[in-house]
Design an enzyme around this catalytic site. Structure first.
Site, mmCIF file in Angstrom:
data_model
loop_
_atom_site.group_PDB
_atom_site.id
_atom_site.type_symbol
_atom_site.label_atom_id
_atom_site.label_comp_id
_atom_site.label_asym_id
_atom_site.label_seq_id
_atom_site.Cartn_x
_atom_site.Cartn_y
_atom_site.Cartn_z
ATOM 1 N N SER A 1 0.886 -1.174 0.000
ATOM 2 C CA SER A 1 0.000 0.000 0.000
ATOM 3 C C SER A 1 0.916 1.212 0.000
ATOM 4 O O SER A 1 2.092 1.127 0.364
ATOM 5 C CB SER A 1 -0.844 0.001 1.271
ATOM 6 O OG SER A 1 -1.453 1.263 1.479
ATOM 7 N N TYR B 1 -2.050 -1.334 10.408
ATOM 8 C CA TYR B 1 -2.007 -1.412 8.946
ATOM 9 C C TYR B 1 -0.691 -0.842 8.415
ATOM 10 O O TYR B 1 -0.019 -1.453 7.573
ATOM 11 C CB TYR B 1 -3.208 -0.642 8.384
ATOM 12 C CG TYR B 1 -3.457 -0.806 6.902
ATOM 13 C CD1 TYR B 1 -4.197 -1.875 6.412
ATOM 14 C CD2 TYR B 1 -2.976 0.134 5.985
ATOM 15 C CE1 TYR B 1 -4.449 -2.016 5.056
ATOM 16 C CE2 TYR B 1 -3.225 -0.003 4.633
ATOM 17 C CZ TYR B 1 -3.960 -1.080 4.164
ATOM 18 O OH TYR B 1 -4.203 -1.205 2.814
HETATM 19 P P1 NAD Z 1 -11.433 -6.262 0.077
HETATM 20 O O1 NAD Z 1 -12.013 -6.182 1.456
HETATM 21 O O2 NAD Z 1 -12.280 -5.952 -1.107
HETATM 22 O O3 NAD Z 1 -10.786 -7.700 -0.168
HETATM 23 C C1 NAD Z 1 -10.045 -8.366 0.809
HETATM 24 C C2 NAD Z 1 -9.932 -9.819 0.426
HETATM 25 O O4 NAD Z 1 -9.198 -10.497 1.465
HETATM 26 C C3 NAD Z 1 -11.296 -10.518 0.338
HETATM 27 O O5 NAD Z 1 -11.241 -11.496 -0.686
HETATM 28 C C4 NAD Z 1 -11.438 -11.173 1.695
HETATM 29 O O6 NAD Z 1 -12.302 -12.292 1.706
HETATM 30 C C5 NAD Z 1 -9.987 -11.570 1.945
HETATM 31 N N1 NAD Z 1 -9.683 -11.830 3.354
HETATM 32 C C6 NAD Z 1 -9.867 -11.025 4.422
HETATM 33 N N2 NAD Z 1 -9.473 -11.650 5.544
HETATM 34 C C7 NAD Z 1 -9.029 -12.866 5.164
HETATM 35 C C8 NAD Z 1 -8.489 -13.990 5.854
HETATM 36 N N3 NAD Z 1 -8.349 -13.989 7.188
HETATM 37 N N4 NAD Z 1 -8.145 -15.069 5.144
HETATM 38 C C9 NAD Z 1 -8.312 -15.113 3.796
HETATM 39 N N5 NAD Z 1 -8.799 -14.082 3.093
HETATM 40 C C10 NAD Z 1 -9.155 -12.983 3.772
HETATM 41 O O7 NAD Z 1 -10.147 -5.318 0.156
HETATM 42 P P2 NAD Z 1 -9.169 -4.729 -0.970
HETATM 43 O O8 NAD Z 1 -9.275 -3.252 -0.880
HETATM 44 O O9 NAD Z 1 -9.354 -5.410 -2.273
HETATM 45 O O10 NAD Z 1 -7.768 -5.122 -0.334
HETATM 46 C C11 NAD Z 1 -6.882 -6.071 -0.895
HETATM 47 C C12 NAD Z 1 -5.456 -5.717 -0.523
HETATM 48 O O11 NAD Z 1 -5.142 -4.448 -1.088
HETATM 49 C C13 NAD Z 1 -5.224 -5.581 0.989
HETATM 50 O O12 NAD Z 1 -3.967 -6.121 1.316
HETATM 51 C C14 NAD Z 1 -5.231 -4.085 1.194
HETATM 52 O O13 NAD Z 1 -4.479 -3.705 2.324
HETATM 53 C C15 NAD Z 1 -4.580 -3.623 -0.096
HETATM 54 N N6 NAD Z 1 -4.816 -2.217 -0.419
HETATM 55 C C16 NAD Z 1 -6.077 -1.741 -0.623
HETATM 56 C C17 NAD Z 1 -6.232 -0.410 -0.935
HETATM 57 C C18 NAD Z 1 -7.583 0.188 -1.194
HETATM 58 O O14 NAD Z 1 -7.660 1.410 -1.315
HETATM 59 N N7 NAD Z 1 -8.634 -0.570 -1.311
HETATM 60 C C19 NAD Z 1 -5.131 0.433 -1.019
HETATM 61 C C20 NAD Z 1 -3.870 -0.088 -0.794
HETATM 62 C C21 NAD Z 1 -3.718 -1.424 -0.501
#
Ligand code: NAD
Length: 256
Positions: free
Chosen positions: A138, A151
């Site tokens: 991130s 985080y």
């Molecule tokens: P999201 O909530 O849409 O997806 C998260 C995914 O992780 C889902 O498939 C969920 O089922 C899975 N998950 C959660 N806990 C779990 C566990 N204990 N075991 C297995 N699977 C699990 O979120 P997202 O925004 O798509 O995030 C995905 C990644 O991207 C994360 O690492 C997040 O930190 C990173 N990220 C997101 C953003 C953003 O703005 N959305 C920005 C930077 C980084």
């Protein structure tokens, strides 16, 4: 480009993980999906791209389940060629109010899970002298925001893990890099938009503009499709010597 390869994307039933899985499947990679929620819908989207897809429901906070998932993938497809460590959760609170159980969960799911999956994937990748490990970090792997202690610590940690993995594989055909998105409008971020809308009495659109305006100079969300294109680049031959990068796609967030 990736026909015959197998990609395992953790947390790929939603958001960024599903976007990365679709981008890799569109290049011909077979997929192992993981995560909670609407598994059938995610599987159908991958199947529609004409590749083989399997699913394992490992809870990424549990090392034994991660081990079972890696064993399942090897049994089903021979080996994991592309590992995308993406699963992640968020919790927002000041340090003194941060629930200890939430700290442990964020560190386990956002950081330790990547260590476990990586240590289990590396032997087969090194033996094949080809592999790609892509860590979804991130912009919070590069800079901090208040009220996101766990985080930010986990994401700085995964950027460090990326560099060590890149060094330990530097003379092989295995590479490891991190992607550092700014805001991406997934369920994880929509929750933060909703919290702001509720606290300040704003509409959804106003809350989104506020969120972007605080941090992201482009005033635009990055899309899972854009992140998918970067993952595909890391997997291409042009990415052979891209090692240990923490590549931000953040609308200028970290440039400030
Ligand atoms: P999201 O909530 O849409 O997806 C998260 C995914 O992780 C889902 O498939 C969920 O089922 C899975 N998950 C959660 N806990 C779990 C566990 N204990 N075991 C297995 N699977 C699990 O979120 P997202 O925004 O798509 O995030 C995905 C990644 O991207 C994360 O690492 C997040 O930190 C990173 N990220 C997101 C953003 C953003 O703005 N959305 C920005 C930077 C980084």
């Amino acid at each position: 480009m990736l026909k015959g390869k197998t990609a395992l994307v953790t947390g790929s039933t939603s958001g960024i993980g599903l976007g990365l899985a679709k981008a890799l499947a569109a290049e011909g990679a077979n997929l192992v999906l993981n995560g909670f929620g609407d598994v059938a819908a995610a599987q159908a989207q991958i199947q529609a791209l004409g590749v083989q897809v399997a699913y394992h429901g490992a809870d990424m906070s549990r090392p034994a389940e991660i081990e079972a998932m890696m064993g399942f993938a090897a049994e089903r497809f021979g080996r994991v060629d592309i590992l995308v460590n993406n699963a992640g959760i968020q919790h927002v609170a000041k340090i003194e109010d941060f629930p200890v159980e939430r700290w442990d969960a964020v560190i386990a799911i956002n950081l330790s899970s990547a260590f476990h999956a990586t240590r289990l994937a590396l032997p087969a990748m090194k033996a094949a002298n080809w592999g790609r490990i892509i860590n979804v970090a991130s912009v919070h792997g590069l800079v901090a925001s208040a009220e996101k202690a766990a985080y930010v610590a986990a994401k700085h940690g995964i950027v460090g893990l990326t560099k060590v993995t890149a060094l330990e594989t530097a003379t092989t055909g295995v590479t490891c890099n991190a992607i550092c998105p700014g805001w991406v409008l997934t369920p994880l971020v929509q929750k933060q938009v909703d919290a702001r809308a509720q606290a300040l009495g704003l509409s959804n659109e106003e809350a989104k503009r506020l969120l972007l305006g605080e941090k992201e100079p482009s005033m635009q969300f990055t899309t899972p499709e854009e992140l998918g294109a970067l993952a595909v680049f890391f997997c291409s031959a042009a990415g052979n010597n891209v090692r240990g990068a923490a590549w931000n796609m953040d609308g200028g967030w970290a440039a400030q």
